[in-house]
Design an enzyme around this catalytic site. Structure first.
Site, PDB file in Angstrom:
ATOM      1  N   LYS A  11      67.811  48.295 -81.264  1.00 20.92           N
ATOM      2  CA  LYS A  11      68.431  49.681 -79.580  1.00 20.92           C
ATOM      3  C   LYS A  11      69.813  50.292 -80.083  1.00 20.92           C
ATOM      4  O   LYS A  11      70.586  49.461 -80.793  1.00 20.92           O
ATOM      5  CB  LYS A  11      68.077  48.653 -78.764  1.00 20.92           C
ATOM      6  CG  LYS A  11      66.608  48.540 -78.582  1.00 20.92           C
ATOM      7  CD  LYS A  11      66.425  47.449 -76.769  1.00 20.92           C
ATOM      8  CE  LYS A  11      65.309  47.071 -77.063  1.00 20.92           C
ATOM      9  NZ  LYS A  11      64.892  46.185 -75.404  1.00 20.92           N
ATOM     10  N   TYR A  51      57.220  53.269 -73.909  1.00 27.47           N
ATOM     11  CA  TYR A  51      57.502  51.889 -72.517  1.00 27.47           C
ATOM     12  C   TYR A  51      56.926  52.621 -71.308  1.00 27.47           C
ATOM     13  O   TYR A  51      56.784  52.043 -70.466  1.00 27.47           O
ATOM     14  CB  TYR A  51      59.112  52.018 -72.682  1.00 27.47           C
ATOM     15  CG  TYR A  51      59.999  50.597 -73.251  1.00 27.47           C
ATOM     16  CD1 TYR A  51      59.213  50.069 -73.492  1.00 27.47           C
ATOM     17  CD2 TYR A  51      60.966  52.136 -73.636  1.00 27.47           C
ATOM     18  CE1 TYR A  51      60.314  49.327 -74.242  1.00 27.47           C
ATOM     19  CE2 TYR A  51      62.149  50.882 -74.415  1.00 27.47           C
ATOM     20  CZ  TYR A  51      61.179  49.721 -74.705  1.00 27.47           C
ATOM     21  OH  TYR A  51      62.121  48.759 -75.584  1.00 27.47           O
ATOM     22  N   ARG A  87      57.986  37.458 -83.328  1.00 31.01           N
ATOM     23  CA  ARG A  87      58.924  37.175 -82.076  1.00 31.01           C
ATOM     24  C   ARG A  87      59.918  36.107 -81.629  1.00 31.01           C
ATOM     25  O   ARG A  87      60.858  35.958 -81.133  1.00 31.01           O
ATOM     26  CB  ARG A  87      57.911  37.250 -80.876  1.00 31.01           C
ATOM     27  CG  ARG A  87      57.682  38.426 -80.879  1.00 31.01           C
ATOM     28  CD  ARG A  87      56.171  38.127 -79.036  1.00 31.01           C
ATOM     29  NE  ARG A  87      56.482  38.802 -78.926  1.00 31.01           N
ATOM     30  CZ  ARG A  87      56.966  39.237 -77.354  1.00 31.01           C
ATOM     31  NH1 ARG A  87      57.381  40.200 -77.826  1.00 31.01           N
ATOM     32  NH2 ARG A  87      57.555  39.363 -76.169  1.00 31.01           N
ATOM     33  N   THR A  93      63.091  37.395 -74.341  1.00 31.18           N
ATOM     34  CA  THR A  93      63.750  38.489 -73.956  1.00 31.18           C
ATOM     35  C   THR A  93      65.671  38.716 -73.149  1.00 31.18           C
ATOM     36  O   THR A  93      65.554  39.194 -73.860  1.00 31.18           O
ATOM     37  CB  THR A  93      62.568  39.446 -72.497  1.00 31.18           C
ATOM     38  OG1 THR A  93      61.165  39.219 -73.259  1.00 31.18           O
ATOM     39  CG2 THR A  93      62.879  40.667 -72.632  1.00 31.18           C
ATOM     40  N   ARG A 104      68.630  38.071 -80.537  1.00 30.60           N
ATOM     41  CA  ARG A 104      68.744  38.249 -79.727  1.00 30.60           C
ATOM     42  C   ARG A 104      70.146  37.462 -78.738  1.00 30.60           C
ATOM     43  O   ARG A 104      70.928  37.969 -78.794  1.00 30.60           O
ATOM     44  CB  ARG A 104      67.733  38.427 -78.691  1.00 30.60           C
ATOM     45  CG  ARG A 104      66.833  39.434 -78.988  1.00 30.60           C
ATOM     46  CD  ARG A 104      66.596  39.174 -77.578  1.00 30.60           C
ATOM     47  NE  ARG A 104      65.225  40.897 -77.153  1.00 30.60           N
ATOM     48  CZ  ARG A 104      64.288  40.758 -77.034  1.00 30.60           C
ATOM     49  NH1 ARG A 104      62.812  39.466 -76.968  1.00 30.60           N
ATOM     50  NH2 ARG A 104      62.932  42.255 -76.929  1.00 30.60           N
ATOM     51  N   ASN A 114      69.162  44.496 -74.562  1.00 30.60           N
ATOM     52  CA  ASN A 114      68.890  43.102 -75.446  1.00 30.60           C
ATOM     53  C   ASN A 114      68.588  43.147 -77.562  1.00 30.60           C
ATOM     54  O   ASN A 114      68.031  42.627 -77.878  1.00 30.60           O
ATOM     55  CB  ASN A 114      67.531  41.956 -74.788  1.00 30.60           C
ATOM     56  CG  ASN A 114      66.370  43.578 -75.188  1.00 30.60           C
ATOM     57  OD1 ASN A 114      65.920  44.368 -75.447  1.00 30.60           O
ATOM     58  ND2 ASN A 114      65.084  42.658 -74.542  1.00 30.60           N
ATOM     59  N   HIS A 117      64.136  45.431 -80.157  1.00 30.75           N
ATOM     60  CA  HIS A 117      62.811  45.304 -79.289  1.00 30.75           C
ATOM     61  C   HIS A 117      61.642  44.682 -80.187  1.00 30.75           C
ATOM     62  O   HIS A 117      61.558  45.273 -81.895  1.00 30.75           O
ATOM     63  CB  HIS A 117      62.108  46.814 -78.890  1.00 30.75           C
ATOM     64  CG  HIS A 117      60.356  46.453 -78.180  1.00 30.75           C
ATOM     65  ND1 HIS A 117      60.149  46.327 -77.683  1.00 30.75           N
ATOM     66  CD2 HIS A 117      59.620  47.350 -79.418  1.00 30.75           C
ATOM     67  CE1 HIS A 117      58.420  46.361 -77.453  1.00 30.75           C
ATOM     68  NE2 HIS A 117      57.814  47.133 -78.736  1.00 30.75           N
ATOM     69  N   GLU A 128      52.636  50.974 -81.111  1.00 22.84           N
ATOM     70  CA  GLU A 128      53.727  51.474 -81.829  1.00 22.84           C
ATOM     71  C   GLU A 128      54.187  51.852 -82.365  1.00 22.84           C
ATOM     72  O   GLU A 128      55.038  53.322 -83.206  1.00 22.84           O
ATOM     73  CB  GLU A 128      54.642  50.244 -80.680  1.00 22.84           C
ATOM     74  CG  GLU A 128      54.735  49.721 -79.578  1.00 22.84           C
ATOM     75  CD  GLU A 128      55.148  48.717 -78.823  1.00 22.84           C
ATOM     76  OE1 GLU A 128      55.465  47.789 -78.278  1.00 22.84           O
ATOM     77  OE2 GLU A 128      55.597  47.194 -80.345  1.00 22.84           O
TER      78      GLU A 128
HETATM   79  P1  CMP Z   1      61.758  44.763 -74.957  1.00 22.03           P
HETATM   80  O1  CMP Z   1      61.302  43.920 -76.445  1.00 22.03           O
HETATM   81  O2  CMP Z   1      62.282  46.333 -75.754  1.00 22.03           O
HETATM   82  O3  CMP Z   1      60.592  45.894 -74.047  1.00 22.03           O
HETATM   83  C1  CMP Z   1      60.848  45.921 -72.643  1.00 22.03           C
HETATM   84  C2  CMP Z   1      62.325  45.739 -72.543  1.00 22.03           C
HETATM   85  O4  CMP Z   1      62.723  46.153 -70.989  1.00 22.03           O
HETATM   86  C3  CMP Z   1      62.480  44.431 -72.843  1.00 22.03           C
HETATM   87  O5  CMP Z   1      62.921  44.460 -74.022  1.00 22.03           O
HETATM   88  C4  CMP Z   1      63.964  44.718 -72.054  1.00 22.03           C
HETATM   89  O6  CMP Z   1      64.904  44.613 -72.383  1.00 22.03           O
HETATM   90  C5  CMP Z   1      63.917  45.510 -70.620  1.00 22.03           C
HETATM   91  N1  CMP Z   1      63.168  44.252 -69.451  1.00 22.03           N
HETATM   92  C6  CMP Z   1      62.016  43.386 -69.225  1.00 22.03           C
HETATM   93  N2  CMP Z   1      62.129  42.696 -68.001  1.00 22.03           N
HETATM   94  C7  CMP Z   1      63.350  42.788 -67.657  1.00 22.03           C
HETATM   95  C8  CMP Z   1      64.295  42.690 -66.790  1.00 22.03           C
HETATM   96  N3  CMP Z   1      63.693  42.078 -65.475  1.00 22.03           N
HETATM   97  N4  CMP Z   1      65.249  43.824 -66.253  1.00 22.03           N
HETATM   98  C9  CMP Z   1      65.967  44.356 -67.151  1.00 22.03           C
HETATM   99  N5  CMP Z   1      65.427  44.888 -68.401  1.00 22.03           N
HETATM  100  C10 CMP Z   1      64.017  43.749 -68.314  1.00 22.03           C
END
Ligand code: CMP
Length: 148
Positions: A11, A51, A87, A93, A104, A114, A117, A128
């Site tokens: 990201k 998304y 993962r 996450t 992460r 974070n 993805h 994706e």
């Molecule tokens: P990603 O794996 O890219 O998938 C969706 C993204 O949404 C996730 O990583 C986070 O960056 C974001 N995300 C998921 N949960 C939350 C949350 N509770 N608050 C803010 N951002 C979130």
């Protein structure tokens, strides 16, 4: 090929902080083969499609704003149990809860920023990968284009 591919995206925050090389080395050392890769800045409309599964979440608008704020590195990765193993390598996450040694834990600033993805299922991995890459942008180990 289902089960053996996953999608990852480094990201904008991790790109800006020059973590691309470290992250790719970790992915490589974990046994993933890079099938496809590009360095690209998404437009808002594209990010909204990518998304779209989160479109009803409270964090959706901020997520879109962040992901279009700079270039990302997108890649298709191949390995047995690709989705699950990636993962595990990237960690949870929320980086404050991520295991030591995960991408992460090492490079993410917050749940919003974070670092990377990773697809959460085989079904989403296929969606994706197809979002970012056409078939003539994917390569087998011997360098030939992968068939559909
Ligand atoms: P990603 O794996 O890219 O998938 C969706 C993204 O949404 C996730 O990583 C986070 O960056 C974001 N995300 C998921 N949960 C939350 C949350 N509770 N608050 C803010 N951002 C979130």
């Amino acid at each position: 090929m289902s089960g053996n591919i996953t999608f990852t995206m480094i990201k904008p925050g991790a790109v800006k902080n020059e973590h691309i090389g470290h992250i790719l080395i970790m992915i490589n050392n974990a046994g993933f083969r890079i099938v496809a890769m590009k360095y690209v800045k998404l437009r808002t409309a594209q990010a909204e499609v990518f998304y779209s599964i989160h479109k009803d979440k409270p964090f959706y608008r901020d997520l879109i704003k962040f992901i279009v704020s700079g270039p990302v590195v997108a890649a298709i990765l191949e390995k047995e149990n690709a989705v699950k193993d990636l993962r595990k390598l990237i960690g949870t996450t929320d980086p404050t809860k991520a295991e030591e040694g995960t991408i992460r834990k090492l490079f993410a600033k917050s749940i919003e920023h974070n670092a990377v993805h990773g697809s959460d299922s085989d079904e989403n991995a296929i969606r994706e990968c197809n979002f970012f890459f056409s078939y003539n942008e994917r390569f087998s180990k011997d360098g030939s284009c992968m068939s559909a």
